[in-house]
Design a protein around this motif. Structure first.
Motif, PDB file in Angstrom:
ATOM      1  N   VAL A 198       0.838  -1.204   0.000  1.00 14.75           N
ATOM      2  CA  VAL A 198       0.000   0.000   0.000  1.00 14.75           C
ATOM      3  C   VAL A 198       0.874   1.256   0.000  1.00 14.75           C
ATOM      4  O   VAL A 198       0.601   2.210  -0.730  1.00 14.75           O
ATOM      5  CB  VAL A 198      -0.925   0.010   1.244  1.00 14.75           C
ATOM      6  N   GLU A 199       1.931   1.235   0.810  1.00 12.26           N
ATOM      7  CA  GLU A 199       2.816   2.405   0.929  1.00 12.26           C
ATOM      8  C   GLU A 199       4.260   1.932   1.095  1.00 12.26           C
ATOM      9  O   GLU A 199       4.593   1.324   2.127  1.00 12.26           O
ATOM     10  CB  GLU A 199       2.375   3.224   2.159  1.00 12.26           C
ATOM     11  N   PRO A 200       5.136   2.191   0.132  1.00  9.52           N
ATOM     12  CA  PRO A 200       6.533   1.790   0.305  1.00  9.52           C
ATOM     13  C   PRO A 200       7.150   2.511   1.502  1.00  9.52           C
ATOM     14  O   PRO A 200       6.739   3.626   1.841  1.00  9.52           O
ATOM     15  CB  PRO A 200       7.191   2.223  -1.007  1.00  9.52           C
ATOM     16  N   HIS A 201       8.141   1.869   2.088  1.00  8.78           N
ATOM     17  CA  HIS A 201       8.678   2.411   3.343  1.00  8.78           C
ATOM     18  C   HIS A 201       9.909   3.304   3.138  1.00  8.78           C
ATOM     19  O   HIS A 201      10.577   3.654   4.109  1.00  8.78           O
ATOM     20  CB  HIS A 201       9.021   1.264   4.299  1.00  8.78           C
ATOM     21  N   ASP A 202      10.153   3.708   1.890  1.00 13.06           N
ATOM     22  CA  ASP A 202      11.356   4.510   1.602  1.00 13.06           C
ATOM     23  C   ASP A 202      11.414   5.794   2.435  1.00 13.06           C
ATOM     24  O   ASP A 202      12.479   6.206   2.907  1.00 13.06           O
ATOM     25  CB  ASP A 202      11.418   4.888   0.111  1.00 13.06           C
ATOM     26  N   PHE A 203      10.253   6.450   2.579  1.00 12.77           N
ATOM     27  CA  PHE A 203      10.236   7.710   3.335  1.00 12.77           C
ATOM     28  C   PHE A 203      10.762   7.488   4.757  1.00 12.77           C
ATOM     29  O   PHE A 203      11.498   8.304   5.306  1.00 12.77           O
ATOM     30  CB  PHE A 203       8.805   8.289   3.358  1.00 12.77           C
ATOM     31  N   ALA A 204      10.382   6.313   5.342  1.00 17.10           N
ATOM     32  CA  ALA A 204      10.786   6.035   6.730  1.00 17.10           C
ATOM     33  C   ALA A 204      12.297   5.822   6.801  1.00 17.10           C
ATOM     34  O   ALA A 204      12.959   6.331   7.716  1.00 17.10           O
ATOM     35  CB  ALA A 204      10.056   4.794   7.236  1.00 17.10           C
ATOM     36  N   LEU A 205      12.832   5.097   5.801  1.00 21.01           N
ATOM     37  CA  LEU A 205      14.287   4.865   5.796  1.00 21.01           C
ATOM     38  C   LEU A 205      15.028   6.190   5.679  1.00 21.01           C
ATOM     39  O   LEU A 205      16.031   6.419   6.358  1.00 21.01           O
ATOM     40  CB  LEU A 205      14.675   3.941   4.637  1.00 21.01           C
ATOM     41  N   GLU A 206      14.492   7.065   4.843  1.00 23.07           N
ATOM     42  CA  GLU A 206      15.150   8.358   4.651  1.00 23.07           C
ATOM     43  C   GLU A 206      15.131   9.167   5.953  1.00 23.07           C
ATOM     44  O   GLU A 206      16.148   9.723   6.367  1.00 23.07           O
ATOM     45  CB  GLU A 206      14.450   9.135   3.529  1.00 23.07           C
ATOM     46  N   TRP A 207      13.988   9.147   6.635  1.00 27.28           N
ATOM     47  CA  TRP A 207      13.878   9.888   7.893  1.00 27.28           C
ATOM     48  C   TRP A 207      14.822   9.324   8.956  1.00 27.28           C
ATOM     49  O   TRP A 207      15.342  10.053   9.799  1.00 27.28           O
ATOM     50  CB  TRP A 207      12.438   9.823   8.423  1.00 27.28           C
ATOM     51  N   MET A 208      15.018   8.023   8.891  1.00 25.99           N
ATOM     52  CA  MET A 208      15.874   7.408   9.902  1.00 25.99           C
ATOM     53  C   MET A 208      17.354   7.653   9.618  1.00 25.99           C
ATOM     54  O   MET A 208      18.176   7.717  10.529  1.00 25.99           O
ATOM     55  CB  MET A 208      15.617   5.892   9.963  1.00 25.99           C
ATOM     56  N   GLU A 209      17.672   7.762   8.328  1.00 26.11           N
ATOM     57  CA  GLU A 209      19.082   7.959   7.974  1.00 26.11           C
ATOM     58  C   GLU A 209      19.505   9.415   8.065  1.00 26.11           C
ATOM     59  O   GLU A 209      20.656   9.737   8.342  1.00 26.11           O
ATOM     60  CB  GLU A 209      19.336   7.450   6.552  1.00 26.11           C
ATOM     61  N   ASP A 210      18.546  10.302   7.804  1.00 34.03           N
ATOM     62  CA  ASP A 210      18.901  11.706   7.716  1.00 34.03           C
ATOM     63  C   ASP A 210      17.886  12.540   8.501  1.00 34.03           C
ATOM     64  O   ASP A 210      16.775  12.798   8.033  1.00 34.03           O
ATOM     65  CB  ASP A 210      18.896  12.092   6.215  1.00 34.03           C
ATOM     66  N   TRP A 211      18.281  12.971   9.683  1.00 28.70           N
ATOM     67  CA  TRP A 211      17.332  13.701  10.526  1.00 28.70           C
ATOM     68  C   TRP A 211      16.938  15.028   9.900  1.00 28.70           C
ATOM     69  O   TRP A 211      15.846  15.561  10.145  1.00 28.70           O
ATOM     70  CB  TRP A 211      17.882  13.893  11.942  1.00 28.70           C
ATOM     71  N   GLN A 212      17.822  15.563   9.018  1.00 28.81           N
ATOM     72  CA  GLN A 212      17.485  16.840   8.382  1.00 28.81           C
ATOM     73  C   GLN A 212      16.341  16.670   7.383  1.00 28.81           C
ATOM     74  O   GLN A 212      15.511  17.557   7.215  1.00 28.81           O
ATOM     75  CB  GLN A 212      18.715  17.413   7.692  1.00 28.81           C
ATOM     76  N   ALA A 213      16.309  15.486   6.737  1.00 22.48           N
ATOM     77  CA  ALA A 213      15.208  15.197   5.806  1.00 22.48           C
ATOM     78  C   ALA A 213      13.896  15.159   6.579  1.00 22.48           C
ATOM     79  O   ALA A 213      12.867  15.676   6.125  1.00 22.48           O
ATOM     80  CB  ALA A 213      15.448  13.865   5.111  1.00 22.48           C
TER      81      ALA A 213
END
Ligand SMILES: Nc1nc2c(ncn2[C@@H]2O[C@H](COP(=O)(O)OP(=O)(O)OP(=O)(O)O)[C@@H](O)[C@H]2O)c(=O)[nH]1
Length: 389
Positions: A198-213
């Motif tokens: 339903v929703e790929p988890h890429d956004f979550a990985l990005e948030w976890m890797e880069d707090w500025q994102a």
């Protein structure tokens, strides 16, 4: 963040196992209500069957109405939570918690069953109650987790409903919850972003890797009418910075319990977590066990020393055992071959004589030929036996 690399093949390929890793890995599926724990359990079960490594399954959710797989041990076979609610006059959550408490009293037997199957299974899957806090913040949840973790490599699979975590605030709440479970259990942890169909988890990985994102997305969504960031947004921004350290110790995978996507990545992350259990958790557990054993031993010695001290009397104190502590006196008598005062010797002599006389009487009576009743003379009393001395 620890990112697992997809394995060459499925879980059955872990052939180069060490002695300790022969034990099955326990996967504790924990997650908010509706995150997809039960559906994922079914998916994991069918995936492992296709890999010819059927798992051993425990269901700890007494309130589950529909279970699309068969559990080897099901809490519902032992406790009826609705009956518990009635008998103890409880609401649904109280009923579930009490049912779990009652089941925990028998958990040593459950462990026994799992141990019997330890040689033949590679994975033990555990489904937990939908109301997450009933398991994660209850004494019984802690007992079950600790019992499993002290017997088998145990890993927490924290399941997240990805489509419902796209808002930064929800994401942050979920991560804080995961963080609290990690610090409570200290067990290796895998974040499982479910429902990626339903929703790929890429956004979550990005948030976890880069707090500025994360901060950027937060700002983009959360500015007030004057274009200022709210207090809550600033707080969340700061927290994402703090959580960077937490993220760096986690493995995160995206799966779909519905379509079966991400199963290989999931088992690869579990394998890494198992290694972490062996390298970090197990030595710490062994150290604590040894420390406790040492403490018990030294407590025993202290108690014995205290007891001996209590039994040793100082002059002027009354002692129910005489001038020496009883065991001390007996030891001394044995060492020195008997009593040393004339009075004691006399007492001993008398005691020995009395004992001898008693023995002789007994011997006389017992060793006499039984009388022939027909020839026995009868007197006034009719009794002449035993013969008077
Ligand atoms: N699209 C999609 N739906 C899913 C997926 N996994 C679970 N669901 C749906 O999400 C809903 C909740 O799934 P459950 O497996 O019952 O979730 P749960 O965490 O066990 O729920 P509780 O027992 O209430 O804690 C169901 O309608 C599932 O069909 C998935 O990967 N993709």
């Amino acid at each position: 963040m620890a990112q697992p690399t997809p394995p060459i093949s499925g879980p059955s390929s872990h052939q180069n196992v060490t002695e300790s890793s022969k034990k099955p890995v326990v996967i504790l599926c924990i997650g908010m209500a509706g995150s997809g724990k039960t559906t994922l359990m079914q998916r994991l079960n069918s995936y492992l069957h296709t890999q010819s490594t059927p798992p051993y399954i425990l269901n700890l959710d007494p309130a589950v109405t529909h279970m699309p797989y068969t559990a080897n041990i099901d809490i519902r076979d032992t406790v009826d939570y609705k009956e518990v609610m009635k008998q103890y006059n409880l609401g649904p959550n109280g009923g579930i918690l009490t049912a779990l408490n009652l089941f925990t009293t028998k958990f040593d037997q459950v462990l026994g069953f799992v141990e019997k199957r330890a040689e033949s299974v590679e994975y033990v899957l555990v489904d937990t109650p939908g109301q997450i806090e009933i398991f994660t913040w209850s004494a019984s949840g802690a007992i079950i987790t600790d019992s499993l973790a002290s017997s088998f490599p145990t890993v927490i699979a924290y399941i997240i409903d990805t489509p419902r975590t796209t808002a930064p605030a929800t994401f942050m709440s979920n991560m804080l919850y995961a963080c609290s479970i990690l610090y409570k259990t200290r067990l290796p942890f895998v974040l499982v972003f479910n429902k990626t169909d339903v929703e790929p988890h890429d956004f979550a990985l990005e948030w976890m890797e880069d707090w500025q994102a994360f901060q950027r997305d937060l700002d983009a969504r959360g500015r007030d009418e004057h274009g200022e960031t709210s207090y809550l947004n600033s707080l969340m921004g700061s927290m994402s910075l703090v959580l960077e350290e937490f993220y760096s110790n986690l493995r995160a995978v995206g799966v779909s319990a519905m379509t079966g996507e991400g199963m290989r990545a999931f088992f690869s992350a579990i394998e890494e977590a198992r290694k972490e259990y062996e390298s970090d958790y197990k030595p710490e557990l062994d150290r604590l066990t040894a420390e406790r054993a040492q403490q018990t031993e030294s407590d025993k010695k202290d108690n014995l020393a205290r007891l001996m001290k209590d039994m040793t009397v100082t002059p002027g104190q009354s002692n129910p055992f005489g001038p020496h502590a009883r065991n001390e006196r007996e030891d001394r008598d044995m060492d020195e071959g008997g009593p040393d005062s004339e009075e004691e010797r006399e007492i001993q002599r008398q005691e020995e004589e009395e004992a001898e006389a008693e023995n002789e009487e007994t011997f006389d009576v017992r060793d006499m030929e039984p009388p022939d009743i027909m020839t026995m003379p009868t007197g006034r009393t009719g009794m002449r036996w035993p013969r008077p001395q």
